[in-house]
Design a protein around this motif. Structure first.
Motif, short mmCIF file in Angstrom:
data_model
loop_
_atom_site.label_atom_id
_atom_site.label_comp_id
_atom_site.label_asym_id
_atom_site.label_seq_id
_atom_site.Cartn_x
_atom_site.Cartn_y
_atom_site.Cartn_z
N LEU A 118 65.55 46.39 29.52
CA LEU A 118 65.37 46.94 28.17
C LEU A 118 64.02 47.66 28.06
CD1 LEU A 118 66.86 44.06 26.00
CD2 LEU A 118 67.85 46.30 26.44
N GLY A 119 63.00 47.06 28.66
CA GLY A 119 61.70 47.72 28.68
C GLY A 119 61.73 49.00 29.47
N ASP A 120 62.43 48.99 30.61
CA ASP A 120 62.52 50.20 31.43
C ASP A 120 63.28 51.30 30.71
OD1 ASP A 120 61.10 49.13 33.51
OD2 ASP A 120 62.86 48.53 34.66
N ALA A 121 64.31 50.94 29.99
CA ALA A 121 65.14 51.96 29.33
C ALA A 121 64.42 52.60 28.14
CB ALA A 121 66.46 51.34 28.87
N PHE A 122 63.60 51.82 27.42
CA PHE A 122 62.99 52.35 26.21
C PHE A 122 61.51 52.70 26.36
CE2 PHE A 122 66.56 49.79 24.55
CZ PHE A 122 67.25 50.82 23.95
N ILE A 123 60.80 52.03 27.25
CA ILE A 123 59.36 52.28 27.38
C ILE A 123 59.05 53.25 28.51
CG2 ILE A 123 57.14 51.16 27.86
CD1 ILE A 123 58.25 48.68 26.45
N LEU A 124 59.81 53.17 29.61
CA LEU A 124 59.54 54.00 30.78
C LEU A 124 59.50 55.50 30.48
CD1 LEU A 124 59.01 54.11 33.82
CD2 LEU A 124 61.48 54.13 34.17
N PRO A 125 60.34 56.05 29.60
CA PRO A 125 60.22 57.50 29.33
C PRO A 125 58.91 57.90 28.69
CG PRO A 125 62.35 56.69 28.59
CD PRO A 125 61.54 55.49 28.98
N ASN A 126 58.18 56.95 28.11
CA ASN A 126 56.96 57.27 27.37
C ASN A 126 55.67 56.96 28.13
OD1 ASN A 126 58.54 58.05 25.15
ND2 ASN A 126 58.74 55.91 24.56
N VAL A 127 55.77 56.25 29.25
CA VAL A 127 54.57 55.89 30.01
C VAL A 127 54.74 56.31 31.46
CG1 VAL A 127 53.98 53.95 28.50
CG2 VAL A 127 55.40 53.56 30.51
N SER A 128 53.64 56.24 32.20
CA SER A 128 53.70 56.60 33.62
C SER A 128 54.28 55.45 34.44
CB SER A 128 52.31 56.97 34.12
OG SER A 128 51.49 55.81 34.16
N ASN A 129 54.62 55.77 35.68
CA ASN A 129 55.18 54.77 36.59
C ASN A 129 54.17 53.65 36.84
OD1 ASN A 129 56.75 53.45 38.46
ND2 ASN A 129 56.71 55.07 39.97
N PHE A 130 52.89 53.98 36.91
CA PHE A 130 51.86 52.97 37.15
C PHE A 130 51.84 51.92 36.06
CE2 PHE A 130 47.49 51.50 36.39
CZ PHE A 130 47.23 50.88 37.61
N TRP A 131 51.80 52.36 34.80
CA TRP A 131 51.71 51.40 33.69
C TRP A 131 53.01 50.62 33.52
CZ3 TRP A 131 47.20 49.92 32.67
CH2 TRP A 131 46.11 50.80 32.75
N ALA A 132 54.12 51.26 33.79
CA ALA A 132 55.40 50.54 33.72
C ALA A 132 55.47 49.47 34.80
CB ALA A 132 56.55 51.52 33.86
N THR A 133 54.95 49.75 35.98
CA THR A 133 54.93 48.77 37.06
C THR A 133 53.99 47.61 36.74
OG1 THR A 133 55.43 50.51 38.65
CG2 THR A 133 54.58 48.46 39.53
N ILE A 134 52.84 47.91 36.17
CA ILE A 134 51.91 46.85 35.76
C ILE A 134 52.57 45.96 34.70
CG2 ILE A 134 49.70 46.40 34.59
CD1 ILE A 134 49.37 47.32 37.46
N GLY A 135 53.25 46.58 33.75
CA GLY A 135 53.96 45.80 32.73
C GLY A 135 55.06 44.95 33.31
N ASP A 136 55.79 45.49 34.28
CA ASP A 136 56.85 44.71 34.92
C ASP A 136 56.29 43.57 35.75
OD1 ASP A 136 59.14 45.90 33.91
OD2 ASP A 136 59.08 47.52 35.37
N PHE A 137 55.13 43.78 36.38
CA PHE A 137 54.49 42.68 37.10
C PHE A 137 54.13 41.55 36.15
CE2 PHE A 137 50.44 40.63 38.10
CZ PHE A 137 50.83 39.89 39.19
N GLY A 138 53.50 41.90 35.02
CA GLY A 138 53.14 40.88 34.04
C GLY A 138 54.35 40.16 33.49
N LEU A 139 55.39 40.91 33.20
CA LEU A 139 56.62 40.30 32.69
C LEU A 139 57.25 39.39 33.73
CD1 LEU A 139 58.78 40.15 30.44
CD2 LEU A 139 59.93 42.00 31.62
N ALA A 140 57.26 39.84 34.99
CA ALA A 140 57.84 39.02 36.05
C ALA A 140 57.03 37.74 36.26
CB ALA A 140 57.94 39.81 37.35
#
Length: 144
Positions: free
Chosen positions: A46-68
């Motif tokens: 859900l985060g990837d589908a809605f947040i990823l279009p608005n942020v860079s790959n770096f910040w999305a990966t950092i967010g996914d690391f924290g979430l994981a």
């Protein structure tokens, strides 16, 4: 319809990463791994589908690391019955999942997000420039 295959890919690599780290090294049951993987993948997707279009790959990966990291730790406290070092396992699992997320985000941007943007563009109406002409009229508020 492009969301279903990408969601399945996300569940698969999350399950494989958790099975490799939690299952093989620490003996966590496959049922617990599948349950944690499904919940974590759903929230992260859900985060990837809605947040990823608005942020860079770096910040999305950092967010996914924290979430994981946080998700595996909290879900592990709830579902895993074994006495293991959950913080270390969550950190290692978060690193592996974040490494996979780098490539998954590229796939999402190329095959899912750009596909949706192209669908929106194809639905818009375009008027060729040679069909437009300026309007010439008298002002209506002038008194004659």
């Amino acid at each position: 319809m492009k969301y279903v295959p990408s969601f399945i890919i996300k569940i698969l690599f999350t399950t494989v990463a958790l099975w490799f780290i939690l299952g093989m090294f620490y003996g966590v049951s496959l049922g617990d791994i599948l349950l944690i993987s499904f919940i974590l993948s759903t929230v992260a997707y859900l985060g990837d589908a809605f947040i990823l279009p608005n942020v860079s790959n770096f910040w999305a990966t950092i967010g996914d690391f924290g979430l994981a990291f946080v998700g595996i730790y909290l879900l592990g406290l709830i579902f895993i019955d074994r006495n293991i070092q959950l913080a270390d396992d969550s950190l290692l699992s978060g690193i592996v999942i974040a490494a996979c997320e780098i490539f998954f985000h590229r796939y999402m941007k190329r095959n899912v997000i750009e596909y949706e943007e192209n669908q929106e563009i194809s639905r818009s109406i375009t008027i060729p420039q040679h069909k437009l002409q300026p309007e010439i009229s008298k002002e209506l508020d002038e008194e004659e």
